[in-house]
Write a protein that holds these residues in place. Structure first.
Motif, PDB file in Angstrom:
ATOM      1  N   ASP A   1       3.948   4.009   5.434  1.00  0.00           N
ATOM      2  CA  ASP A   1       2.625   4.197   6.018  1.00  0.00           C
ATOM      3  C   ASP A   1       2.345   3.208   7.143  1.00  0.00           C
ATOM      4  OD1 ASP A   1       2.695   2.156   4.127  1.00  0.00           O
ATOM      5  OD2 ASP A   1       0.616   2.417   3.526  1.00  0.00           O
ATOM      6  N   LYS A   2       3.135   2.133   7.211  1.00  0.00           N
ATOM      7  CA  LYS A   2       2.857   1.093   8.207  1.00  0.00           C
ATOM      8  C   LYS A   2       3.967   0.881   9.236  1.00  0.00           C
ATOM      9  CE  LYS A   2      -0.279  -1.470   5.328  1.00  0.00           C
ATOM     10  NZ  LYS A   2      -0.835  -2.751   5.028  1.00  0.00           N
TER      11      LYS A   2
ATOM     12  N   THR B   1      10.416  13.513   1.952  1.00  0.00           N
ATOM     13  CA  THR B   1       9.473  12.500   1.475  1.00  0.00           C
ATOM     14  C   THR B   1       9.716  12.237   0.001  1.00  0.00           C
ATOM     15  OG1 THR B   1       7.816  13.248   3.071  1.00  0.00           O
ATOM     16  CG2 THR B   1       7.012  11.951   1.213  1.00  0.00           C
ATOM     17  N   ALA B   2       9.623  10.969  -0.392  1.00  0.00           N
ATOM     18  CA  ALA B   2       9.795  10.593  -1.793  1.00  0.00           C
ATOM     19  C   ALA B   2       8.725   9.574  -2.174  1.00  0.00           C
ATOM     20  CB  ALA B   2      11.180  10.001  -2.022  1.00  0.00           C
ATOM     21  N   ALA B   3       8.230   9.698  -3.392  1.00  0.00           N
ATOM     22  CA  ALA B   3       7.258   8.742  -3.918  1.00  0.00           C
ATOM     23  C   ALA B   3       7.993   7.489  -4.380  1.00  0.00           C
ATOM     24  CB  ALA B   3       6.517   9.364  -5.099  1.00  0.00           C
ATOM     25  N   VAL B   4       7.280   6.376  -4.423  1.00  0.00           N
ATOM     26  CA  VAL B   4       7.858   5.126  -4.926  1.00  0.00           C
ATOM     27  C   VAL B   4       8.361   5.365  -6.349  1.00  0.00           C
ATOM     28  CG1 VAL B   4       7.330   2.762  -5.634  1.00  0.00           C
ATOM     29  CG2 VAL B   4       6.420   3.646  -3.490  1.00  0.00           C
TER      30      VAL B   4
ATOM     31  N   SER C   1       0.803  -1.214   0.000  1.00  0.00           N
ATOM     32  CA  SER C   1       0.000   0.000   0.000  1.00  0.00           C
ATOM     33  C   SER C   1       0.843   1.274   0.000  1.00  0.00           C
ATOM     34  CB  SER C   1      -0.932   0.003   1.222  1.00  0.00           C
ATOM     35  OG  SER C   1      -0.156   0.001   2.415  1.00  0.00           O
ATOM     36  N   MET C   2       2.143   1.141  -0.069  1.00  0.00           N
ATOM     37  CA  MET C   2       3.042   2.299   0.010  1.00  0.00           C
ATOM     38  C   MET C   2       3.006   3.132  -1.266  1.00  0.00           C
ATOM     39  SD  MET C   2       7.115   2.159   0.697  1.00  0.00           S
ATOM     40  CE  MET C   2       8.144   3.368  -0.075  1.00  0.00           C
ATOM     41  N   ALA C   3       2.758   4.428  -1.116  1.00  0.00           N
ATOM     42  CA  ALA C   3       2.806   5.363  -2.242  1.00  0.00           C
ATOM     43  C   ALA C   3       4.019   6.275  -2.116  1.00  0.00           C
ATOM     44  CB  ALA C   3       1.530   6.194  -2.290  1.00  0.00           C
ATOM     45  N   ASP C   4       4.369   6.615  -0.878  1.00  0.00           N
ATOM     46  CA  ASP C   4       5.557   7.414  -0.612  1.00  0.00           C
ATOM     47  C   ASP C   4       6.059   7.089   0.787  1.00  0.00           C
ATOM     48  OD1 ASP C   4       3.839   8.763   1.141  1.00  0.00           O
ATOM     49  OD2 ASP C   4       3.610  10.487  -0.175  1.00  0.00           O
ATOM     50  N   ALA C   5       7.236   7.621   1.121  1.00  0.00           N
ATOM     51  CA  ALA C   5       7.834   7.344   2.425  1.00  0.00           C
ATOM     52  C   ALA C   5       8.757   8.487   2.807  1.00  0.00           C
ATOM     53  CB  ALA C   5       8.607   6.029   2.384  1.00  0.00           C
TER      54      ALA C   5
END
Length: 101
Positions: free
Chosen positions: A42-43, A66-69, A13-17
């Protein structure tokens, strides 16, 4: 020649981190399996390990950023393959169940 290290997809479910901490500095080499950075998804908070040998040339996303996948987060020195689809070519991890690994 430089290659890019892109934000890996660490959960379905990861879109960014958020990059909490870089564990390697520019100019510092690393080996496959060495910890490169701490990432907050997110988790969970995850330590991301290198999937191939290399050297960090430039950090593009600093700690707290923050960076998107799939977004470039660092440039690698040397002739490492160019990143594609969230993972560098030749560094792709085969799909396998935990038991098979």
């Amino acid at each position: 020649m430089t290659a890019e290290l892109t934000m890996p997809k660490l959960s379905d479910s990861m879109a960014d981190a958020v990059i909490l901490k870089w564990l390697k500095s520019p100019g510092e080499g690393f080996r496959r399996g060495e910890a490169l950075m701490e990432v907050e998804t997110d988790k969970a908070t995850v330590v991301y390990e290198a999937e191939a040998d290399g050297t960090i040339a430039t950090i593009l996303v600093p700690e707290g950023g923050t960076a998107a996948v799939g977004q470039p987060i660092a440039q690698l020195a040397g002739a490492a393959p160019t990143a594609t689809n969230g993972e560098a070519a030749g560094m792709a991890r085969p799909n396998a169940t935990p038991v098979a690994r």
